[in-house]
Scaffold this active site. Structure first.
Site, PDB file in Angstrom:
ATOM      1  N   SER A 100       6.063   6.404  10.630  1.00 34.14           N
ATOM      2  CA  SER A 100       6.369   5.559   9.485  1.00 34.14           C
ATOM      3  C   SER A 100       6.889   4.199   9.977  1.00 34.14           C
ATOM      4  CB  SER A 100       7.356   6.296   8.579  1.00 34.14           C
ATOM      5  OG  SER A 100       7.368   5.783   7.296  1.00 34.14           O
ATOM      6  N   ASP A 107      -2.135   9.291   2.403  1.00 28.45           N
ATOM      7  CA  ASP A 107      -0.743   8.869   2.613  1.00 28.45           C
ATOM      8  C   ASP A 107      -0.326   7.877   1.531  1.00 28.45           C
ATOM      9  OD1 ASP A 107       1.665   7.653   3.568  1.00 28.45           O
ATOM     10  OD2 ASP A 107       1.122   8.188   5.611  1.00 28.45           O
ATOM     11  N   HIS A 167       2.564  11.987   3.875  1.00 29.19           N
ATOM     12  CA  HIS A 167       3.050  10.908   4.739  1.00 29.19           C
ATOM     13  C   HIS A 167       3.364  11.484   6.109  1.00 29.19           C
ATOM     14  CE1 HIS A 167       4.841   7.143   5.820  1.00 29.19           C
ATOM     15  NE2 HIS A 167       6.078   7.599   5.859  1.00 29.19           N
TER      16      HIS A 167
END
Length: 532
Positions: free
Chosen positions: A247, A472, A502
């Site tokens: 991320s 995502d 995600h």
């Protein structure tokens, strides 16, 4: 005040773990939303590549020796919990507050590690950043370590609280009670009175950050954090940094590769922040991503008949109607707090980070429609906001905004939001309005940002595996392709996963096997490979 939906929040499996525990503890169970809204990505704003392979940074000073000790329990700022146990050790690493003044004031970075379980085949240290920005690595890594058993055999697993996070000069803004009150303020104002309340709440938060953490706010940017990473590498005794960025950790990893290309070791970037998008582009991309994930959830729920969810599948119209009603009539909860429209919107977004938490979204929406209470959706919101069951907040949201605003040079006003509202609403009838108003997050921030988009070109670096997931919501899959291209020819190696959620490690078997091969054998797939 609407909370800043973490634009690239912590690893989805961590969120799922927290939610399962919290929901089960409250009896909701199966029956019962970066960064700040969008991606303040951002031109380099800093110097070009630092080719030093030195052990102590640019000046070649000796790397400090880390004094590893038994870990205490995580603090409230980190997300309080149990001490991680005997397998884990903690240490503090002093680094310059301002890297341009290496002999000036210092801050301590909080580090954690667990040594390789097969030391005879040890490769080295593998450093993790789980995202946010604002996620405490000291708190997260022990919670997730079981999912990294294969890597743990041959690597010391290492993580840290980045500057401004947790116990690394963590940014402090408002008190717990002040945050509870602020989250009750309407963040999507419909008239002048509500707009004044929204702007006042935002100013109160900004002023509190400046008052309580003004000395560190100029220095919590990603470039500074990347220079910290190289200090960590040196202190661990590694000639190259083996790194797993998830991320926001992918943005940090890309900036690190740009600054220190010769120090890049085995590196994987999973759930990739798009380095080519400015704030509005990133926000819009993420808004579309969350709407896509919501549409996928609705299709999946309908096809499965809500099996195991404990409720009837909702429709998109029912969700938008619920949110519209909440704007004027918040729902009661067993906590004595009201579930507002903003909290419900962000709670829905939270459940979309992982397919494992879709069932809680079904349960929460069913509870709101049938029982007229908001317990489950409020718990989903609390997990995003960093609020523990005892009412204490960690510093995730404060750090998230501080880092985002230290990075991005862009500042928006009310007229900008009004101009962009139609485009955001078209992107998502559920998340668009909230995303547009969250463009005000950095308005009035006391520190200038560094960039519009980060510089991640890393010519001369070792190949970096870049992984994107088609479903995502927080970091749309196009970001992985753009990161791979910007890293440079022969550096960025792209892997696309056709899945939901995600992050892909430990979720998709093909992707996990490919990432394990990259870390354990240095073997990367052909650029453009797809896992389906």
């Amino acid at each position: 005040m609407s909370p800043t939906r973490p634009r690239v929040t912590a690893l989805a499996s961590l969120a799922a773990t927290i939610l399962v525990i919290a929901l089960a503890a409250t009896g909701c169970g199966d029956n019962g939303g970066d960064r700040a809204n969008g991606q303040d990505s951002g031109s380099s704003g800093g110097s070009g590549a630092d080719s030093s392979n030195g052990n102590g940074g640019k000046n070649g000073s000796p790397a400090p020796k880390l004094s590893w000790k038994t870990c205490d329990a995580p603090t409230a700022a980190q997300g309080a919990g149990k001490a991680p146990g005997k397998a884990w050790q903690c240490a503090k690493l002093p680094v310059p507050l301002d890297h341009s003044k290496p002999d000036g004031a210092k801050i301590d970075l909080a580090l954690i590690r667990s040594k390789a379980t097969d030391p005879s085949h040890r490769i080295g240290s593998l450093v993790f950043n789980f995202g946010g920005p604002g996620a405490s690595g000291v708190s997260a890594l022990p919670s997730l370590a079981d999912g990294y058993d294969t890597l743990h055999a041959r690597y010391d697993l290492v993580s840290f609280d980045p500057r401004g996070v947790g116990e690394s000069a963590g940014v402090r803004c408002q008190s717990d009670k002040e945050l509870d009150a602020a989250y009750q303020v309407d963040g999507t104002p419909d008239d002048d009175a509500e707009l004044r309340q929204t702007l006042a709440a935002n100013k109160a938060f900004v002023d509190a950050c400046a008052k309580n953490s003004g000395k560190v706010l100029p220095y919590v940017d990603t470039i500074s954090a990347a220079r910290d990473l190289d200090r960590i590498r040196a202190a661990l005794g590694e000639s190259r940094l083996h790194y797993f960025g998830i991320s926001y950790g992918t943005e940090l990893g890309g900036v690190y590769a740009h600054l220190f290309p010769k120090n890049v070791g085995r590196t994987v970037l999973d759930a990739v922040v798009d380095p080519t998008q400015d704030t509005v582009q990133g926000d819009l991309g993420q808004t579309k991503g969350f709407q896509l994930a919501l549409d996928d959830y609705l299709k999946d729920c309908a096809s499965a008949g809500a099996a195991g969810s404990g409720g009837r599948c909702p429709t998109l119209d029912e969700i938008t109607t619920l949110l519209k009603d909440l704007d004027s009539r918040p729902l009661p909860t067993s906590q004595g707090r009201k579930l507002t429209q903003d909290e419900a919107t962000n709670g829905i977004a939270t459940a979309l980070y992982s397919k494992d938490t879709w069932k809680y979204l079904t349960a929460g929406l069913q509870e709101a429609r049938v029982k007229g209470t908001g317990n489950t959706l409020l718990l989903l919101f609390d997990s995003m906001a960093g609020r523990a069951p005892d009412g204490r907040y960690n510093n995730l949201q404060a750090a998230n905004r501080a880092i985002s605003c230290a990075d991005s040079e862009e500042r928006y006003g009310v007229e900008d939001v009004r101009r962009l509202l139609p485009e955001f609403k078209a992107a998502s009838p559920v998340f668009g309005e909230s995303a547009a108003w969250s463009l005000l997050s950095c308005t009035g921030w006391p520190v200038k940002g560094k960039w519009k988009t980060p510089e991640v070109g890393a010519e001369g670096a070792a190949p970096i595996l870049v992984v994107g997931n088609a479903g995502d919501p927080a970091t749309p899959v196009a970001g992985a392709a753009n990161m791979a291209e910007k890293l440079g020819k022969g550096v960025g190696v792209r892997l696309t996963v056709k899945g939901e959620g995600h992050g892909t490690y430990g979720v998709d078997a093909c992707a996990t096997k490919t990432m394990d091969a990259a870390f354990l054998d240095g073997r990367l797939p052909a650029d453009g490979t797809t896992c389906s």
